[in-house]
Design a protein around this motif. Structure first.
Motif, mmCIF file in Angstrom:
data_model
loop_
_atom_site.group_PDB
_atom_site.id
_atom_site.type_symbol
_atom_site.label_atom_id
_atom_site.label_comp_id
_atom_site.label_asym_id
_atom_site.label_seq_id
_atom_site.Cartn_x
_atom_site.Cartn_y
_atom_site.Cartn_z
ATOM 1 N N LEU A 28 35.777 40.773 34.548
ATOM 2 C CA LEU A 28 34.948 41.946 34.825
ATOM 3 C C LEU A 28 34.612 41.991 36.314
ATOM 4 C CD1 LEU A 28 32.493 41.303 31.851
ATOM 5 C CD2 LEU A 28 34.495 42.822 31.834
ATOM 6 N N ASN A 29 35.138 42.984 37.012
ATOM 7 C CA ASN A 29 34.722 43.166 38.411
ATOM 8 C C ASN A 29 33.901 44.456 38.503
ATOM 9 O OD1 ASN A 29 36.569 45.244 38.309
ATOM 10 N ND2 ASN A 29 38.089 44.254 39.624
ATOM 11 N N SER A 30 33.523 44.816 39.713
ATOM 12 C CA SER A 30 32.648 45.991 39.872
ATOM 13 C C SER A 30 33.324 47.262 39.403
ATOM 14 C CB SER A 30 32.237 46.142 41.335
ATOM 15 O OG SER A 30 31.577 44.976 41.744
ATOM 16 N N GLU A 58 45.017 40.750 23.097
ATOM 17 C CA GLU A 58 45.093 39.689 22.099
ATOM 18 C C GLU A 58 44.628 38.365 22.699
ATOM 19 O OE1 GLU A 58 48.971 39.865 20.238
ATOM 20 O OE2 GLU A 58 48.590 37.861 19.393
ATOM 21 N N LYS A 59 44.991 38.121 23.981
ATOM 22 C CA LYS A 59 44.647 36.827 24.604
ATOM 23 C C LYS A 59 43.198 36.776 25.083
ATOM 24 C CE LYS A 59 45.811 33.289 27.884
ATOM 25 N NZ LYS A 59 46.609 32.724 28.953
ATOM 26 N N ALA A 60 42.685 37.903 25.531
ATOM 27 C CA ALA A 60 41.333 37.866 26.097
ATOM 28 C C ALA A 60 40.584 39.171 25.881
ATOM 29 C CB ALA A 60 41.391 37.577 27.594
ATOM 30 N N PHE A 61 39.397 39.046 25.308
ATOM 31 C CA PHE A 61 38.453 40.173 25.371
ATOM 32 C C PHE A 61 38.084 40.308 26.851
ATOM 33 C CE2 PHE A 61 34.074 41.756 25.411
ATOM 34 C CZ PHE A 61 34.233 42.937 24.705
ATOM 35 N N ALA A 62 37.497 39.281 27.416
ATOM 36 C CA ALA A 62 37.281 39.190 28.867
ATOM 37 C C ALA A 62 36.912 37.754 29.203
ATOM 38 C CB ALA A 62 36.169 40.138 29.321
ATOM 39 N N ALA A 63 37.594 37.204 30.235
ATOM 40 C CA ALA A 63 37.377 35.789 30.599
ATOM 41 C C ALA A 63 36.219 35.621 31.570
ATOM 42 C CB ALA A 63 38.656 35.200 31.172
ATOM 43 N N GLY A 64 35.319 36.595 31.603
ATOM 44 C CA GLY A 64 34.115 36.426 32.417
ATOM 45 C C GLY A 64 34.028 37.441 33.526
ATOM 46 N N ALA A 65 32.938 37.332 34.285
ATOM 47 C CA ALA A 65 32.849 38.111 35.518
ATOM 48 C C ALA A 65 33.951 37.605 36.438
ATOM 49 C CB ALA A 65 31.485 37.913 36.156
ATOM 50 N N GLU A 69 35.761 37.808 42.874
ATOM 51 C CA GLU A 69 34.855 38.780 43.496
ATOM 52 C C GLU A 69 33.512 38.129 43.851
ATOM 53 O OE1 GLU A 69 33.360 42.091 41.062
ATOM 54 O OE2 GLU A 69 33.519 43.426 42.795
ATOM 55 N N MET A 70 33.103 37.167 43.020
ATOM 56 C CA MET A 70 31.777 36.552 43.239
ATOM 57 C C MET A 70 31.812 35.417 44.261
ATOM 58 S SD MET A 70 30.113 36.238 39.420
ATOM 59 C CE MET A 70 31.462 35.285 38.750
ATOM 60 N N GLN A 71 33.026 34.876 44.484
ATOM 61 C CA GLN A 71 33.168 33.632 45.245
ATOM 62 C C GLN A 71 32.446 33.658 46.596
ATOM 63 O OE1 GLN A 71 37.253 32.747 46.020
ATOM 64 N NE2 GLN A 71 36.868 30.617 46.625
ATOM 65 N N ALA A 72 32.576 34.762 47.328
ATOM 66 C CA ALA A 72 32.019 34.802 48.682
ATOM 67 C C ALA A 72 30.603 35.375 48.735
ATOM 68 C CB ALA A 72 32.940 35.637 49.571
ATOM 69 N N ASN A 82 22.129 44.017 43.707
ATOM 70 C CA ASN A 82 21.688 43.917 42.310
ATOM 71 C C ASN A 82 22.931 43.780 41.419
ATOM 72 O OD1 ASN A 82 19.717 43.609 40.470
ATOM 73 N ND2 ASN A 82 18.815 45.651 40.736
ATOM 74 N N PHE A 83 23.718 42.763 41.764
ATOM 75 C CA PHE A 83 25.064 42.583 41.225
ATOM 76 C C PHE A 83 25.086 42.687 39.710
ATOM 77 C CE2 PHE A 83 28.728 39.823 40.050
ATOM 78 C CZ PHE A 83 29.721 40.533 40.712
ATOM 79 N N PHE A 84 25.888 43.597 39.199
ATOM 80 C CA PHE A 84 26.148 43.776 37.772
ATOM 81 C C PHE A 84 24.952 44.316 36.987
ATOM 82 C CE2 PHE A 84 30.158 41.248 36.406
ATOM 83 C CZ PHE A 84 30.907 42.010 37.291
ATOM 84 N N GLN A 85 23.889 44.716 37.703
ATOM 85 C CA GLN A 85 22.757 45.257 36.956
ATOM 86 C C GLN A 85 23.149 46.555 36.258
ATOM 87 O OE1 GLN A 85 19.905 47.606 38.492
ATOM 88 N NE2 GLN A 85 18.180 46.877 37.280
ATOM 89 N N GLY A 86 24.213 47.199 36.787
ATOM 90 C CA GLY A 86 24.692 48.454 36.202
ATOM 91 C C GLY A 86 25.066 48.330 34.741
#
Ligand code: HXC
Length: 257
Positions: A28-30, A58-65, A69-72, A82-86
């Motif tokens: 999940l990215n922005s 089939e392999k992934a609903f979602a493997a996370g945020a 994108e978050m690394q830096a 307000n990251f991901f508050q949306g």
């Protein structure tokens, strides 16, 4: 309407939203967040649409945020944006929606699935809050919704060890309403969605509001809220129709008012 990161189609009164970033296991990215906010708002505003399904691959609903994108991003960026508050806009959807989970639902993926009104899982589903392994913690509601769903001990176990829970354990713990063979996931979700879509629409919203009040109120206020909603829907034409149809031994013909 076409989107960059999701696919949306309708089947009669059911909207099917599919996460579609296969190269990143639907991380999940922005952009995903923006696309989902728009797709859910469109669903909610369309009077012909009565239930939605959110699914992945089939392999992934979602493997996370999206970790890349978050690394830096440090505190200032996360806090400032307000990251991901949306995603709160997705939880504001008034009409019912189901998460149909196959494969990985990790971190933000698990948290997004837990925003759904009902979760059903393929037998291949794997749930987890592995954020601790990245030096962080759930940030889209996992510590709160997982604990409410499965209780403190299992939620602590999941968050502190970062381990995955399989579909059978998720069903035993009450995280999902049912587990089905992976090949039948979408069909099963569609059956459930069509059943919900066949209900009187205002009563569907009222039922959802009443159940959700459990998480926001004490028992006395929750009971009062439920009673007032009950009193309120008694003013709808669909209530008259529903009770008349029962007495006349025929299906109800809903007007949505
Ligand atoms: C970005 C991701 C990703 C993620 C997978 N990918 N998960 N990219 N963010 N969360 C990418 C990989 O980098 C890789 O791309 C491609 O998807 C395939 O992944 P692999 O790891 O090669 O697949 P596999 O070996 O099958 O392992 C699957 C996996 C693993 C076990 C699901 O990918 C994994 O552990 N992913 C991270 C899970 C996680 O920690 N989630 C929580 C994120 S934090 P390349 O280009 O390298 O081939 C979070 C916080 C939420 O969600 C709160 C926000 C406010």
């Amino acid at each position: 309407m076409s989107y960059e990161t999701i696919l949306v189609e309708t089947q009669g009164p059911v909207t099917i939203i599919r996460l579609n970033r296969p190269q990143a296991l639907n991380a999940l990215n922005s952009q995903v967040m923006r696309d989902l906010i728009d797709a859910f708002a469109t669903y909610d505003a369309d009077p012909e649409q009565r239930c939605a399904i959110l699914t992945g691959s089939e392999k992934a609903f979602a493997a996370g945020a999206d970790i890349k994108e978050m690394q830096a991003k440090g505190f200032s960026e996360m806090y400032g944006e307000n990251f991901f508050q949306g995603f709160e806009k997705v939880t504001a959807t008034r009409k019912p929606w189901i998460a149909a989970v196959s494969g990985f639902a990790l971190g933000g993926g698990c948290e997004l699935a837990m925003m759904a009104d009902i979760m059903i899982a393929a037998d291949s589903a794997r749930f987890g809050q592995p954020e601790i392994k990245l030096g962080v913690l759930p940030g889209m509601g996992g510590s709160q919704r997982l604990t409410r769903a499965v209780g403190k001990s299992k939620a602590m176990d999941m968050c502190l060890t970062g381990r995955m829970m399989d579909a059978a354990e998720a069903e035993r713990g009450g995280l999902v309403s049912k587990v089905v063979p992976a090949a039948e996931l979408l069909d099963e979700a569609l059956k459930m969605a069509q059943a919900i879509a066949g209900m009187p629409p205002l009563a569907a919203i009222a039922n959802k509001e009443a159940v959700n009040a459990t998480f926001e109120t004490g028992l006395a206020m929750g009971l009062l809220f439920e009673r007032r909603l009950f009193n309120g829907v008694c003013a709808t034409e669909d209530k008259s129709e529903g009770m008349t149809a029962f007495v006349e031994k025929r299906p109800g013909n809903w007007k949505g008012r």
